[in-house]
Design an enzyme around this catalytic site. Structure first.
Site, PDB file in Angstrom:
ATOM      1  N   LYS A 150      14.943  46.842  45.593  1.00 41.83           N
ATOM      2  CA  LYS A 150      15.348  47.972  46.445  1.00 41.83           C
ATOM      3  C   LYS A 150      15.277  49.254  45.628  1.00 41.83           C
ATOM      4  O   LYS A 150      15.934  49.379  44.592  1.00 41.83           O
ATOM      5  CB  LYS A 150      16.764  47.765  46.970  1.00 41.83           C
ATOM      6  CG  LYS A 150      16.884  46.665  48.013  1.00 41.83           C
ATOM      7  CD  LYS A 150      18.304  46.532  48.526  1.00 41.83           C
ATOM      8  CE  LYS A 150      18.723  47.701  49.393  1.00 41.83           C
ATOM      9  NZ  LYS A 150      20.092  47.525  49.940  1.00 41.83           N
ATOM     10  N   VAL A 151      14.492  50.191  46.116  1.00 42.17           N
ATOM     11  CA  VAL A 151      14.288  51.461  45.420  1.00 42.17           C
ATOM     12  C   VAL A 151      14.625  52.606  46.365  1.00 42.17           C
ATOM     13  O   VAL A 151      14.010  52.736  47.430  1.00 42.17           O
ATOM     14  CB  VAL A 151      12.828  51.606  44.941  1.00 42.17           C
ATOM     15  CG1 VAL A 151      12.647  52.929  44.195  1.00 42.17           C
ATOM     16  CG2 VAL A 151      12.429  50.427  44.060  1.00 42.17           C
TER      17      VAL A 151
END
Length: 227
Positions: A87-88
């Protein structure tokens, strides 16, 4: 349509996947804080053991610079497995990290999306999931469902394999509206998903059916006992 849960509580995960059609688990630093495992990677490996390889696991980076995000992604994959979705947050640096990681074939969930153009940038950069924050967008006076609808249309028009995983919910109606707007997935706390079944009409229907049955065959004589 996919239902994913926002939690790293082991017992909550076990209960949810036993009862509901859950296809994944998402986390972020705030979700981790709620459970506060002493050994983070041991805990996340245990989650993988519980959910198996057929369900997705999403873990968020904490760095702010792209190169450091990439290093954290590598560490996550080394400690758990390379199927974990990284998750960015879609910041300027985050977008750079997404591009770098996608070149390596890394599965990506682009998160902290508040704006349609953020989503479009992450889409073009190759993110596998886009996570718009429904409740937070609404709290800012904007329409999260129009964002979801517009991005969903773009995904269909350009035939991207990307999915919208709507996030940040305070109630069941928001989840329903996000799916109706075109989100292919939602990620929500288990407690909110359980609210779907806290309807007195459901319990009454079951009780009425049982009363009719037992009035014929006697109290306690279920389908297992009758001839």
């Amino acid at each position: 349509m996919e239902f994913i849960i926002d939690t790293i509580d082991l017992e909550e995960i076990k209960d949810a996947i036993e009862h509901m059609p859950i296809v994944g688990v998402t986390s972020n630093p705030s979700i981790v804080k709620n459970t506060h495992p002493q050994k983070f990677y041991d805990h996340m490996r245990e989650i993988r053991n519980i959910i198996g390889q057929d369900r997705s696991l999403h873990i968020q980076v904490t760095a702010k610079k792209a190169e450091d995000m990439v290093k954290e992604a590598h560490k996550i994959h080394e400690e758990i497995d390379d199927a974990v979705y990284i998750k960015v947050p879609v910041s300027y640096e985050g977008l750079k990290a997404i591009k770098m990681l996608k070149k390596e074939g890394c599965p990506i969930t682009a998160t902290a999306i508040y704006d349609e153009m953020q989503a479009m940038m992450a889409l073009a950069a190759g993110a596998d999931y886009l996570a718009p924050y429904v409740n937070r967008i609404g709290n800012l006076g904007n329409d999260p469902y129009q964002l979801i609808a517009n991005v969903s249309t773009r995904i269909d028009h350009d035939q991207y394999p990307t999915k919208i995983v709507a996030a940040s919910f305070k109630g069941v109606q928001q989840i329903r509206d996000a799916l109706d707007a075109g989100a292919q997935a939602v990620t929500a706390p288990v407690a909110i998903l359980k609210q779907i079944f806290k309807n007195p009409s459901i319990d009454k229907a079951v009780d009425d059916f049982n009363a009719d049955w037992y009035s014929m065959y006697g109290e306690g004589n279920s389908l297992l006992e009758v001839e």
